[in-house]
Design a protein around this motif. Structure first.
Motif, PDB file in Angstrom:
ATOM      1  N   ALA A  81       3.675   8.814   5.047  1.00  0.00           N
ATOM      2  CA  ALA A  81       4.527   7.734   5.556  1.00  0.00           C
ATOM      3  C   ALA A  81       5.997   8.097   5.560  1.00  0.00           C
ATOM      4  CB  ALA A  81       4.311   6.466   4.718  1.00  0.00           C
ATOM      5  N   GLY A  82       6.354   9.348   5.252  1.00  0.00           N
ATOM      6  CA  GLY A  82       7.753   9.758   5.276  1.00  0.00           C
ATOM      7  C   GLY A  82       8.202  10.267   3.916  1.00  0.00           C
ATOM      8  N   ARG A  83       9.469  10.634   3.838  1.00  0.00           N
ATOM      9  CA  ARG A  83      10.057  11.089   2.584  1.00  0.00           C
ATOM     10  C   ARG A  83      10.724   9.902   1.898  1.00  0.00           C
ATOM     11  NH1 ARG A  83       7.387  15.855   2.726  1.00  0.00           N
ATOM     12  NH2 ARG A  83       7.779  16.957   4.672  1.00  0.00           N
ATOM     13  N   ALA A  84      10.887  10.026   0.592  1.00  0.00           N
ATOM     14  CA  ALA A  84      11.539   8.947  -0.137  1.00  0.00           C
ATOM     15  C   ALA A  84      12.927   8.688   0.422  1.00  0.00           C
ATOM     16  CB  ALA A  84      11.608   9.283  -1.623  1.00  0.00           C
ATOM     17  N   GLY A  85      13.623   9.746   0.824  1.00  0.00           N
ATOM     18  CA  GLY A  85      14.938   9.586   1.431  1.00  0.00           C
ATOM     19  C   GLY A  85      14.877   8.987   2.821  1.00  0.00           C
ATOM     20  N   GLU A  86      13.659   8.935   3.387  1.00  0.00           N
ATOM     21  CA  GLU A  86      13.475   8.371   4.718  1.00  0.00           C
ATOM     22  C   GLU A  86      12.794   7.006   4.651  1.00  0.00           C
ATOM     23  OE1 GLU A  86      11.154  11.400   6.500  1.00  0.00           O
ATOM     24  OE2 GLU A  86      12.738  12.886   6.416  1.00  0.00           O
ATOM     25  N   ASP A  93       7.453  12.187  -1.543  1.00  0.00           N
ATOM     26  CA  ASP A  93       6.731  11.965  -0.296  1.00  0.00           C
ATOM     27  C   ASP A  93       6.026  10.614  -0.364  1.00  0.00           C
ATOM     28  OD1 ASP A  93       7.303  14.491   0.920  1.00  0.00           O
ATOM     29  OD2 ASP A  93       5.866  15.406  -0.457  1.00  0.00           O
ATOM     30  N   LEU A  94       6.191   9.843   0.678  1.00  0.00           N
ATOM     31  CA  LEU A  94       5.587   8.518   0.743  1.00  0.00           C
ATOM     32  C   LEU A  94       4.252   8.576   1.469  1.00  0.00           C
ATOM     33  CD1 LEU A  94       8.748   6.501   1.837  1.00  0.00           C
ATOM     34  CD2 LEU A  94       7.913   6.896  -0.488  1.00  0.00           C
ATOM     35  N   ASN A 145      10.444  -2.292   2.879  1.00  0.00           N
ATOM     36  CA  ASN A 145      10.460  -0.834   2.891  1.00  0.00           C
ATOM     37  C   ASN A 145       9.494  -0.314   3.961  1.00  0.00           C
ATOM     38  OD1 ASN A 145      12.279  -0.584   0.766  1.00  0.00           O
ATOM     39  ND2 ASN A 145      10.664  -0.660  -0.770  1.00  0.00           N
ATOM     40  N   LEU A 146      10.000   0.530   4.850  1.00  0.00           N
ATOM     41  CA  LEU A 146       9.179   1.099   5.916  1.00  0.00           C
ATOM     42  C   LEU A 146       9.367   2.615   5.945  1.00  0.00           C
ATOM     43  CD1 LEU A 146       9.933  -1.408   8.842  1.00  0.00           C
ATOM     44  CD2 LEU A 146       7.917  -1.375   7.352  1.00  0.00           C
ATOM     45  N   GLY A 147       8.279   3.343   6.102  1.00  0.00           N
ATOM     46  CA  GLY A 147       8.344   4.790   6.244  1.00  0.00           C
ATOM     47  C   GLY A 147       8.543   5.187   7.693  1.00  0.00           C
ATOM     48  N   THR A 148       9.058   6.382   7.898  1.00  0.00           N
ATOM     49  CA  THR A 148       9.340   6.846   9.257  1.00  0.00           C
ATOM     50  C   THR A 148       8.141   7.512   9.930  1.00  0.00           C
ATOM     51  OG1 THR A 148      10.154   8.946   8.370  1.00  0.00           O
ATOM     52  CG2 THR A 148      11.781   7.207   8.756  1.00  0.00           C
ATOM     53  N   ALA A 149       7.232   8.089   9.137  1.00  0.00           N
ATOM     54  CA  ALA A 149       6.141   8.873   9.720  1.00  0.00           C
ATOM     55  C   ALA A 149       5.235   8.067  10.646  1.00  0.00           C
ATOM     56  CB  ALA A 149       5.323   9.537   8.614  1.00  0.00           C
ATOM     57  N   PRO A 150       4.850   6.811  10.308  1.00  0.00           N
ATOM     58  CA  PRO A 150       4.016   6.058  11.250  1.00  0.00           C
ATOM     59  C   PRO A 150       4.690   5.826  12.602  1.00  0.00           C
ATOM     60  CG  PRO A 150       3.909   5.077   9.068  1.00  0.00           C
ATOM     61  CD  PRO A 150       5.003   6.102   9.019  1.00  0.00           C
ATOM     62  N   VAL A 151       6.002   5.640  12.591  1.00  0.00           N
ATOM     63  CA  VAL A 151       6.728   5.460  13.856  1.00  0.00           C
ATOM     64  C   VAL A 151       6.663   6.737  14.678  1.00  0.00           C
ATOM     65  CG1 VAL A 151       8.962   4.861  14.885  1.00  0.00           C
ATOM     66  CG2 VAL A 151       8.253   3.798  12.717  1.00  0.00           C
ATOM     67  N   ALA A 187       0.809  -1.228   0.000  1.00  0.00           N
ATOM     68  CA  ALA A 187       0.000   0.000   0.000  1.00  0.00           C
ATOM     69  C   ALA A 187       0.837   1.269   0.000  1.00  0.00           C
ATOM     70  CB  ALA A 187      -0.945   0.014   1.195  1.00  0.00           C
ATOM     71  N   VAL A 188       2.036   1.232   0.602  1.00  0.00           N
ATOM     72  CA  VAL A 188       2.853   2.436   0.705  1.00  0.00           C
ATOM     73  C   VAL A 188       3.587   2.686  -0.602  1.00  0.00           C
ATOM     74  CG1 VAL A 188       4.781   3.545   1.881  1.00  0.00           C
ATOM     75  CG2 VAL A 188       3.132   2.228   3.202  1.00  0.00           C
ATOM     76  N   GLY A 189       3.428   3.882  -1.107  1.00  0.00           N
ATOM     77  CA  GLY A 189       4.117   4.284  -2.324  1.00  0.00           C
ATOM     78  C   GLY A 189       4.400   5.772  -2.285  1.00  0.00           C
ATOM     79  N   GLU A 190       4.607   6.350  -3.443  1.00  0.00           N
ATOM     80  CA  GLU A 190       4.961   7.764  -3.531  1.00  0.00           C
ATOM     81  C   GLU A 190       3.784   8.558  -4.089  1.00  0.00           C
ATOM     82  OE1 GLU A 190       8.617  10.428  -5.485  1.00  0.00           O
ATOM     83  OE2 GLU A 190       8.790   8.264  -5.241  1.00  0.00           O
ATOM     84  N   PHE A 191       3.528   9.744  -3.508  1.00  0.00           N
ATOM     85  CA  PHE A 191       2.487  10.614  -4.045  1.00  0.00           C
ATOM     86  C   PHE A 191       2.961  11.178  -5.386  1.00  0.00           C
ATOM     87  CE2 PHE A 191       1.459  11.263   0.595  1.00  0.00           C
ATOM     88  CZ  PHE A 191       0.247  10.569   0.552  1.00  0.00           C
TER      89      PHE A 191
END
Length: 542
Positions: free
Chosen positions: A396-401, A383-384, A409-415, A347-351
């Protein structure tokens, strides 16, 4: 009879106010009518033209806080056909000199307090009065079109070197007109601008809004949480722009029974924490509207009244969540009974703006960066996020994050969202540190609330009880700091934190047994930190 076209340029917006005697600009105890403001812009335009070097880009660096001269120079550049390069006074020395050089500044106009930030270089550095302003100047303006460049605004550079974003007349005038119309702002309003004018928020969601409405614009030299409410009252401000963290700083000031007694009607910005939005609106009796976007302007997402509390809003037409590797549309997010994302891997991808560049006009002289944004005729935001079947989306975070943890692949924003949920945590940032085998380990930096206490065991128990993050998302390391390194626009410098790792004088907690075990934290001691460094430095994959 046909309706006149709406002003498409900053030049047109300024000229529309040239005869107005209503307040146009306020700063401390001084005030200029719009007529006087436009006249000042004409004087600056004449002075800029007199110093123009033929055969070179007509670019002028400005190194200043939110002072009246910044506003006059922006209007002066519009009238003269020049480009204002908005330099960041938080940058220093050679880094700042590189910003000047790569944006082809003919010279830099600097407040005296900031001139010393620049090292000796070939580009002249002048005080504002070094322009030799004429006593008066005719309102003789260069032709301008919406696509003509007016400003270069640097990105925040939280994860790398800042890039100079091309900001056209249309990119500045358009949001100004749209927001002024959306919120019904008129000449009776006052727009309060305390975010730095070298950043897009202050220009497009602040300065341009006041100009488009013919409202007064009240400048604050630098943002001050303690002065926010007194400024709003003193300037009779009805509208204010913000970026997320300042809302929490204002909320941290002592509350008073009469806080709601103020003229502010609307606060508009981005990156506000959901809880802060509601608390700010209730405490100050105003409407707080949070949007999602970036300096580049290729994707924008707005909240609607039915937006879930933690969501950004609903995807706009043409905006989709795509897999950055395959380019395919990601499946809708599925959630468990406690709100946990059940299918993050798919489900997580890039806007992505699938219809083109949107308001993105490119970076200045950076073809590689342009190519990273525009691929296959679409704007990839970096932006993810993920979206449900109704189109509501979450960050869900930045692509660099985007961290690679155990091959996933995990984003930082949910954490970060989960950590900020703890009542003892005021701020949280998640980022990657090297895994000795391959990929990343998650590390977080937290700032406890004033007077709050939190132990490693309490944090571990709290994370174990949260249903919306999985075991792989539990930070391996947690740094407990009194403050985080931030940019002038209050974004966390995660690259600095990631470089520090656990090598800091701040306390660091860790889970010795790593992933797959309950998140039980203990204090990391110096010997263990040294061992971790050695393990990473000798890893074949590093």
């Amino acid at each position: 009879m046909s309706t006149p076209a709406a002003p498409a340029t900053v030049t047109e917006l300024l000229l529309a106010q040239a005869g107005s005697s209503r307040p146009g600009l306020c700063f401390e105890d001084r005030q200029w009518s719009w007529r006087e403001h436009v006249s000042e812009c004409a004087r600056y335009a004449a002075a800029l033209g007199a110093r123009r070097q033929p055969g070179a880009p007509f670019h002028v660096g400005v190194l200043a806080d939110n002072v009246p001269e910044f506003s006059f120079l922006l209007g002066g550049c519009a009238f003269a056909g020049a480009v204002l390069v908005a330099l960041n006074p938080v940058r220093r020395g050679n880094a700042l000199a590189r910003d000047v050089a790569r944006t082809d500044c003919q010279y830099v106009l600097a407040e005296p307090r900031h001139a010393a930030l620049l090292p000796a270089m070939d580009v002249p550095v002048l005080p504002f009065d070094g322009l030799e302003l004429p006593g008066q100047a005719p309102l003789d303006v260069a032709p301008a079109a919406a696509e003509d460049l007016l400003m270069l605004i640097f990105t925040s550079g939280t994860s790398g070197e800042p890039k100079a974003v091309r900001s056209t007349h249309g990119k500045i005038a358009g949001p100004g007109r749209m927001l002024a119309s959306r919120f019904g702002l008129t000449t009776a309003d006052t727009v309060y601008v305390s975010m730095p004018m070298f950043h897009s928020n202050a220009i497009m969601a602040g300065w341009a809004v006041g100009l488009a409405a013919g409202a007064a614009t009240a400048l604050r030299r630098r943002f001050s949480a303690s002065a926010f409410l007194s400024d709003v009252r003193a300037f009779d401000a009805t509208y204010a722009s913000y970026v997320g963290k300042p809302l929490s700083y204002v909320l941290a000031t002592p509350a008073r029974a009469d806080d709601v007694d103020n003229p502010l009607r609307i606060a508009y910005g981005n990156e506000g924490a959901p809880g802060d939005l509601a608390r700010f609106a209730e405490r100050f009796g105003c409407q707080v509207i949070d949007g999602f976007g970036s300096s580049e302007g290729g994707v924008a997402i707005s909240r609607t009244p039915d937006t879930p509390a933690s969501a950004l809003g609903k995807l706009a037409d043409g905006v989709a969540v795509l897999d950055p590797e395959t380019g395919r549309r990601c499946p809708p997010a599925r959630f468990g009974p406690r709100g946990e994302l059940l299918n993050p891997a798919e489900a997580v991808g890039e806007f992505v703006n699938t219809r083109g560049a949107g308001m993105f006009a490119g970076y200045y002289n950076d073809a590689e960066a342009d190519a990273s944004r525009m691929r296959d005729g679409m704007y990839w935001s970096g932006d993810l996020g993920y979206a449900d079947s109704s189109g509501f989306c979450w960050f869900a975070g930045r692509a660099g994050e985007w961290l690679r943890v155990d091959g996933e692949n995990l984003g930082t924003a949910p954490v970060e969202r989960v950590l900020r949920r703890h009542p003892a945590i005021a701020e949280a940032a998640a980022y990657g540190v090297p895994d000795p085998v391959a990929g990343d380990q998650i590390m977080a930096c937290i700032v406890p609330r004033d007077g709050a206490s939190l132990t490693p065991a309490e944090l571990g128990a709290f994370l174990a009880a949260q249903g919306d993050i999985g075991p792989k998302q539990h930070p391996r390391f947690v740094r407990v700091a009194s403050q985080m390194p931030r940019t002038a626009t209050f974004k966390v410098l995660t690259r600095v934190l990631a470089t520090d790792r656990w090598n800091t004088t701040d306390p660091v907690w860790w889970r010795p047994y790593g992933r797959g075990h309950p998140p039980e934290y203990v204090v990391l001691d110096a010997e263990q930190a040294t061992s971790l460094d050695a393990e990473i430095s000798t890893s074949p994959g590093r």
